[in-house]
Motif scaffolding. Structure first.
Motif, PDB file in Angstrom:
ATOM      1  N   ARG A 105     -19.039   1.938   8.151  1.00 40.60           N
ATOM      2  CA  ARG A 105     -19.020   2.304   9.650  1.00 40.60           C
ATOM      3  C   ARG A 105     -17.619   1.181   9.784  1.00 40.60           C
ATOM      4  NH1 ARG A 105     -24.714   2.903  13.261  1.00 40.60           N
ATOM      5  NH2 ARG A 105     -25.446   4.692  11.887  1.00 40.60           N
ATOM      6  N   ASN A 106     -17.714   0.019   9.537  1.00 40.14           N
ATOM      7  CA  ASN A 106     -17.068  -0.633  10.098  1.00 40.14           C
ATOM      8  C   ASN A 106     -15.594  -1.174   8.693  1.00 40.14           C
ATOM      9  OD1 ASN A 106     -14.653  -2.831  11.397  1.00 40.14           O
ATOM     10  ND2 ASN A 106     -16.512  -4.601  10.150  1.00 40.14           N
ATOM     11  N   ARG A 107     -14.337  -0.487   8.947  1.00 41.33           N
ATOM     12  CA  ARG A 107     -13.677  -0.126   8.135  1.00 41.33           C
ATOM     13  C   ARG A 107     -12.234  -0.773   8.167  1.00 41.33           C
ATOM     14  NH1 ARG A 107     -13.679   4.851   4.356  1.00 41.33           N
ATOM     15  NH2 ARG A 107     -15.886   5.794   4.264  1.00 41.33           N
ATOM     16  N   PRO A 108     -11.541  -1.543   7.273  1.00 35.71           N
ATOM     17  CA  PRO A 108     -10.414  -2.883   7.563  1.00 35.71           C
ATOM     18  C   PRO A 108      -9.234  -1.261   8.282  1.00 35.71           C
ATOM     19  CG  PRO A 108     -10.250  -2.085   5.607  1.00 35.71           C
ATOM     20  CD  PRO A 108     -12.120  -1.616   5.660  1.00 35.71           C
ATOM     21  N   ASN A 109      -8.457  -1.904   9.085  1.00 36.67           N
ATOM     22  CA  ASN A 109      -7.386  -0.959   9.327  1.00 36.67           C
ATOM     23  C   ASN A 109      -5.943  -1.756   8.387  1.00 36.67           C
ATOM     24  OD1 ASN A 109      -6.027   0.243  11.159  1.00 36.67           O
ATOM     25  ND2 ASN A 109      -5.064  -1.444  12.387  1.00 36.67           N
ATOM     26  N   VAL A 110      -6.184  -0.564   7.575  1.00 37.55           N
ATOM     27  CA  VAL A 110      -5.174  -0.820   6.009  1.00 37.55           C
ATOM     28  C   VAL A 110      -4.543   1.137   6.409  1.00 37.55           C
ATOM     29  CG1 VAL A 110      -4.672  -1.058   3.657  1.00 37.55           C
ATOM     30  CG2 VAL A 110      -6.570  -2.038   4.941  1.00 37.55           C
ATOM     31  N   GLN A 111      -3.348   0.463   6.253  1.00 37.32           N
ATOM     32  CA  GLN A 111      -1.660   1.744   6.719  1.00 37.32           C
ATOM     33  C   GLN A 111      -1.155   1.719   5.217  1.00 37.32           C
ATOM     34  OE1 GLN A 111      -2.456   4.134   8.878  1.00 37.32           O
ATOM     35  NE2 GLN A 111      -3.970   2.672   9.813  1.00 37.32           N
ATOM     36  N   VAL A 112      -0.906   2.881   4.999  1.00 37.02           N
ATOM     37  CA  VAL A 112       0.448   3.405   3.883  1.00 37.02           C
ATOM     38  C   VAL A 112       1.815   2.330   4.492  1.00 37.02           C
ATOM     39  CG1 VAL A 112       1.920   4.460   2.714  1.00 37.02           C
ATOM     40  CG2 VAL A 112      -0.770   5.765   3.074  1.00 37.02           C
ATOM     41  N   GLY A 113       2.222   1.109   3.213  1.00 38.74           N
ATOM     42  CA  GLY A 113       3.624   0.761   4.195  1.00 38.74           C
ATOM     43  C   GLY A 113       2.885  -0.871   4.378  1.00 38.74           C
ATOM     44  N   ASP A 114       1.817  -1.140   4.409  1.00 40.34           N
ATOM     45  CA  ASP A 114       0.829  -2.519   4.812  1.00 40.34           C
ATOM     46  C   ASP A 114       1.384  -3.212   3.432  1.00 40.34           C
ATOM     47  OD1 ASP A 114       0.616  -1.270   7.665  1.00 40.34           O
ATOM     48  OD2 ASP A 114      -1.650  -1.952   7.376  1.00 40.34           O
ATOM     49  N   LEU A 115       1.195  -4.504   3.753  1.00 41.45           N
ATOM     50  CA  LEU A 115       1.478  -5.705   3.091  1.00 41.45           C
ATOM     51  C   LEU A 115       0.184  -6.109   3.024  1.00 41.45           C
ATOM     52  CD1 LEU A 115       4.839  -7.653   3.027  1.00 41.45           C
ATOM     53  CD2 LEU A 115       4.810  -5.947   1.236  1.00 41.45           C
ATOM     54  N   VAL A 116       0.194  -6.088   1.771  1.00 38.73           N
ATOM     55  CA  VAL A 116      -1.635  -7.395   1.153  1.00 38.73           C
ATOM     56  C   VAL A 116      -1.348  -8.102   0.204  1.00 38.73           C
ATOM     57  CG1 VAL A 116      -2.645  -5.054   1.834  1.00 38.73           C
ATOM     58  CG2 VAL A 116      -2.396  -5.379  -0.421  1.00 38.73           C
ATOM     59  N   TYR A 117      -2.519  -9.074   0.601  1.00 35.75           N
ATOM     60  CA  TYR A 117      -2.541  -9.915  -0.567  1.00 35.75           C
ATOM     61  C   TYR A 117      -3.635 -10.315  -0.906  1.00 35.75           C
ATOM     62  CZ  TYR A 117      -1.985 -15.065  -2.290  1.00 35.75           C
ATOM     63  OH  TYR A 117      -2.120 -16.399  -2.706  1.00 35.75           O
ATOM     64  N   GLY A 118      -4.235 -10.029  -2.638  1.00 42.03           N
ATOM     65  CA  GLY A 118      -5.905  -9.665  -2.651  1.00 42.03           C
ATOM     66  C   GLY A 118      -5.440 -10.521  -4.246  1.00 42.03           C
ATOM     67  N   GLN A 119      -6.726  -9.797  -4.955  1.00 43.67           N
ATOM     68  CA  GLN A 119      -6.395 -10.735  -6.534  1.00 43.67           C
ATOM     69  C   GLN A 119      -6.698 -10.131  -7.196  1.00 43.67           C
ATOM     70  OE1 GLN A 119      -8.547 -14.577  -6.196  1.00 43.67           O
ATOM     71  NE2 GLN A 119     -10.835 -13.869  -6.186  1.00 43.67           N
ATOM     72  N   PHE A 120      -6.435 -10.095  -8.446  1.00 41.34           N
ATOM     73  CA  PHE A 120      -6.876  -9.073  -9.822  1.00 41.34           C
ATOM     74  C   PHE A 120      -8.977  -9.415  -9.991  1.00 41.34           C
ATOM     75  CE2 PHE A 120      -2.267  -7.952 -10.453  1.00 41.34           C
ATOM     76  CZ  PHE A 120      -2.967  -6.986  -9.991  1.00 41.34           C
TER      77      PHE A 120
ATOM     78  N   VAL B  33       0.819  -1.290   0.363  1.00 32.60           N
ATOM     79  CA  VAL B  33      -0.110  -0.257  -0.568  1.00 32.60           C
ATOM     80  C   VAL B  33       0.482   1.768  -0.126  1.00 32.60           C
ATOM     81  CG1 VAL B  33      -1.530   1.127   1.437  1.00 32.60           C
ATOM     82  CG2 VAL B  33      -1.524  -1.284   1.251  1.00 32.60           C
ATOM     83  N   THR B  34       0.987   2.156  -1.122  1.00 33.64           N
ATOM     84  CA  THR B  34       1.812   3.110  -1.076  1.00 33.64           C
ATOM     85  C   THR B  34       1.106   4.614  -0.743  1.00 33.64           C
ATOM     86  OG1 THR B  34       0.671   3.641  -3.412  1.00 33.64           O
ATOM     87  CG2 THR B  34       2.583   2.140  -3.198  1.00 33.64           C
ATOM     88  N   ALA B  35      -0.246   4.641  -1.214  1.00 36.62           N
ATOM     89  CA  ALA B  35      -0.877   5.347  -0.476  1.00 36.62           C
ATOM     90  C   ALA B  35      -2.202   5.453  -0.915  1.00 36.62           C
ATOM     91  CB  ALA B  35      -1.366   6.826  -1.947  1.00 36.62           C
ATOM     92  N   LYS B  36      -3.097   6.490   0.043  1.00 34.49           N
ATOM     93  CA  LYS B  36      -4.980   5.969   0.607  1.00 34.49           C
ATOM     94  C   LYS B  36      -5.269   7.719  -0.283  1.00 34.49           C
ATOM     95  CE  LYS B  36      -8.357   6.172   3.245  1.00 34.49           C
ATOM     96  NZ  LYS B  36      -9.068   6.021   5.207  1.00 34.49           N
ATOM     97  N   SER B  37      -6.497   7.057  -1.829  1.00 32.54           N
ATOM     98  CA  SER B  37      -7.164   8.895  -2.016  1.00 32.54           C
ATOM     99  C   SER B  37      -8.394   8.417  -1.842  1.00 32.54           C
ATOM    100  CB  SER B  37      -6.962   8.589  -3.620  1.00 32.54           C
ATOM    101  OG  SER B  37      -7.945   9.622  -4.699  1.00 32.54           O
TER     102      SER B  37
END
Length: 234
Positions: free
Chosen positions: A109-124, A78-82
């Motif tokens: 209301r229940n947003r995930p706790n994601v910060q810039v610099g975090d690693l995420v595993y996902g799919q396209f 994660v590099t930025a939040k827009s």
């Protein structure tokens, strides 16, 4: 399909090579490096032709830059939040987008706790040349199924796309040999990123070194290297 392409499995193909079908009604899946055009298959990049039963073909190449493909699972940074969208570096030519709603149980209301610099595993969810790549951290049923933000600890390393496919292969001999060295956790992204975690940072560094060193070794050289690592860790 003509026997011509089947006979080329394991051989090097070059961009521009064309193979035709004998039976156009046969469903053939063209993976990376191949493109179907009517009753022909066009080779788009150089590499070794691979085949998976019953009818999937792709070109195994040593490309360095990852090209997003719909449905593939990757490790991103994660590099930025827009606004309500996170921008994620997946190693491609552009950043991918990741909505805060693309996590299991996420609501306004229940947003995930994601910060810039975090690693995420996902799919396209979306990946084509005309649109910005879009990641999700849930499957078609809305479940995380192992995807999401990585916890604390572990180490992210970069390996070749060819080594990634070897790690993800069913009954991977390489993974089985690594498991005999010492216990560890590993998450492999098809974009050439591997996250490893072990009992200590020293063991994590050993794993990273083994993965980076073993790709071009013969099986005998790899066995000897892994034995030395196991003896050193005991």
């Amino acid at each position: 399909m003509s026997d011509c392409l089947k006979e080329k499995v394991g051989e090097v193909l070059l961009p521009g090579d064309i193979f035709s079908f004998e039976n156009t009604s046969e469903k053939v899946i063209c993976g990376p490096g191949l493109r179907r055009n009517g009753d022909e298959v066009l080779v788009c990049k150089s590499g070794i032709l691979r085949h998976k039963h019953p009818n999937m073909y792709w070109v195994d190449s040593q490309q360095k830059r990852y090209v997003p493909v719909k449905g593939e699972s990757v490790i991103g940074i994660v590099t930025a939040k827009s606004g309500d969208v996170f921008k994620v570096d997946v190693g491609g030519s552009e950043l991918a987008s990741l909505s805060y709603l693309a996590f299991e149980g996420a609501t306004k209301r229940n947003r995930p706790n994601v910060q810039v610099g975090d690693l995420v595993y996902g799919q396209f969810l979306i990946a084509n040349k005309d649109m910005e790549p879009e990641l999700v951290c849930i499957d078609s049923c809305g479940r995380a199924n192992g995807m999401g933000v990585f916890g604390a600890g572990g180490l992210l390393i970069k390996v070749s796309l060819g080594l990634v496919r070897r790690l993800l292969a069913q009954q991977s001999a390489l993974v089985k040999e690594l498991e005999q060295v010492f216990p560890f956790e590993m998450v492999v992204g098809l974009n050439g990123r591997v996250w490893v975690k072990a009992q200590s940072m020293q063991r994590v560094q050993v794993l990273a070194s083994l993965l980076e060193s073993c790709e071009n070794m013969t099986p005998q050289q790899r066995h000897a290297l892994f034995r030395r690592a196991a003896n050193g860790a005991s």
